[in-house]
Design an enzyme around this catalytic site. Structure first.
Site, PDB file in Angstrom:
ATOM      1  N   LYS A   1       0.844  -1.195   0.000  1.00  0.00           N
ATOM      2  CA  LYS A   1       0.000   0.000   0.000  1.00  0.00           C
ATOM      3  C   LYS A   1       0.873   1.237   0.000  1.00  0.00           C
ATOM      4  CE  LYS A   1       0.602   2.011   3.262  1.00  0.00           C
ATOM      5  NZ  LYS A   1       1.902   2.698   3.674  1.00  0.00           N
TER       6      LYS A   1
ATOM      7  N   TYR B   1      -4.103   4.216   6.419  1.00  0.00           N
ATOM      8  CA  TYR B   1      -4.537   3.228   7.431  1.00  0.00           C
ATOM      9  C   TYR B   1      -5.832   3.674   8.100  1.00  0.00           C
ATOM     10  CZ  TYR B   1      -0.100   0.796   7.018  1.00  0.00           C
ATOM     11  OH  TYR B   1       0.957   0.088   6.527  1.00  0.00           O
TER      12      TYR B   1
END
Ligand code: NAD
Length: 429
Positions: free
Chosen positions: A174, A259
């Site tokens: 990510k 996140y």
């Protein structure tokens, strides 16, 4: 002082005093006893290649663990690791030691010396070491079934497309990409090649985060009103790629703010309908010549839940997540860290407010994530966090930047399906 030693047949002899030499000699002199046979509860059993033991604790205690029962090496899914930076060397490669279904079989790096050193450390043959230019040759290496991309963000797109064209499944770090267009093209390339694409959202595999989501969705906190998610860290050297827009795509948002965004969406299973954001960077700070420091964004969800999220590259490390419902509050300390998560639940208990700390032990979230990808490769199942999950985050991050730029809330496409972009949840690890 008491010394404990074992005699030749495994009997434990306890000897008092400091004379260990004497003690060993005495122990040897003892006649071999007849040992009672091990009870089934002590010996356990082996069935279908799996070892298991019955519980030795009463059901008042936490359930006992089980042996990992890993696949034999030849049956595990072979991964090529692309990029030998900090995450690959400090977390990902070590995590394979705790994987049950995956093993590293090849490395890709632009640094021949580093390649050689790491290959020796992990027992990878020199013939399975590739440089970036020659990386497409992985097509001819049947031991490589999946590729794990661990490069700077802007290089993910090219590496994922090349891996898919080489006929390999792909696990990509990510943030998936630096724009929705790139992310879409990665999803299409993997679909065209008939290969799985998973984004490495480790928190969706971490046990405390999974437990909090399970409880929230089961209604333990009542109707969720607010989510508070903060992920901050204070960046150093301005020369690193994370501070360069062309390589990182942005600042704290796509790195640590992601996140807050992804975990909030995954916790609720809903998609936000609107986002409003503000960005601030300390002026004159060379770290923020190209990318932003602090991003604060609010997400509105169809159920009425509102998430207040914040990320920063100029604030001390803090990684907490809090869910506030009509009946209770759930909170994970260090929710987005690599380890050290602590889950707390506060609610009314009679005339009191109770605050319980739940402990599930630690499991390596990188190993859980890699094993999930390996199981999807073997079974053909869709990963819990496929490319579409990463694409949705890219779309929302683009809306966050737009809102901060225009100073106005930005509407997002309505999505009514629960877990609209996710595959099935892996079985409990
Ligand atoms: P890093 O800088 O330590 O490693 C990057 C690697 O890429 C280095 O080996 C570097 O040599 C190589 N590289 C190849 N071409 C490069 C170029 N043009 N410029 C710079 N480096 C180049 O970074 P990292 O922390 O390992 O991060 C890699 C990826 O992993 C990023 O996408 C990051 O967002 C992600 N990440 C994820 C987590 C997580 O918890 N899942 C944590 C850290 C990083």
């Amino acid at each position: 002082m008491t010394d404990k030693i074992y005699d030749g047949v495994g009997r434990r002899t306890v000897l008092a005093g400091a004379g260990v030499g004497f003690a060993l000699a005495s122990a040897k002199a003892v006649a071999a006893p007849t040992m009672p046979a091990a009870a089934p509860i002590d010996e356990g059993s082996s069935t279908g290649g799996h070892i298991s033991f019955p519980p030795i604790h009463a059901d008042t205690e936490r359930p006992d663990g089980t042996p990992p029962n890993q696949d034999p090496p030849a049956r595990r899914v072979g991964f090529a690791i692309v990029g030998l930076g900090r995450l690959a060397l400090e977390n990902i490669l070590p995590a394979f030691a705790q994987c049950k279904h995956a093993r590293p079989v090849a490395l890709v790096s632009g640094d021949p010396e580093k390649l050689q050193t790491v290959a020796a450390q992990y027992g990878i043959a020199p013939s399975a070491c590739y440089d970036y230019a020659g990386f497409d040759r992985i097509r001819d290496d049947a031991a490589i079934e999946a590729v794990y991309i661990v490069l700077p963000n802007a290089l993910h797109h090219d590496a994922v497309v090349r891996a898919a064209r080489a006929g390999k499944h792909v696990l990509c770090e990510k943030p998936m990409a630096t724009s929705p267009a790139e992310a879409r093209s990665m999803v299409e390339a993997c679909a065209k090649a008939g290969k799985r694409l998973m984004i490495a959202y480790r928190c969706q595999y971490e046990i405390n985060n999974r437990e909090l989501s399970k409880r929230a969705r089961a209604g333990e906190f009542g109707q969720i009103q607010l989510i508070d998610a903060i992920n901050t860290q204070n960046q150093g050297d301005p020369a690193q790629w994370r501070q360069k827009k062309a390589l990182a795509g942005g600042g704290s948002l796509p790195d640590v703010g992601l996140y807050c965004l992804n975990t909030t969406r995954a916790l609720l299973g809903e998609e936000p309908t609107e986002v409003q954001a503000t960005i601030y960077s300390p002026s004159g700070d060379p770290r923020f010549a190209e990318v932003e420091s602090t991003v604060s964004f609010t997400l509105r969800f169809p159920s009425g839940a509102v998430a207040n999220c914040a990320s920063s590259y100029s604030a001390h490390e803090h990684r907490n997540l809090r869910v506030i419902g009509t009946k209770a509050v759930g909170e994970i300390e260090n929710a987005f860290g690599y380890e050290g998560q602590k889950l707390h639940i506060s609610k009314r208990e009679g005339k009191a407010e109770s605050d319980s700390a739940l402990s599930f032990g630690q499991k390596n979230q990188f190993s859980l994530e890699i094993d999930h990808m390996a199981e999807c490769v073997r079974s053909g199942a869709r990963p819990r966090t496929p490319g579409e999950e990463g694409l949705q985050d890219q779309v929302i991050m683009a809306a966050i930047y737009e809102s901060a730029r225009t100073g106005r809330p930005v509407k997002l496409a309505a999505e009514t399906q629960v877990d609209a972009f996710r595959g099935p949840m892996p079985a409990d690890a």
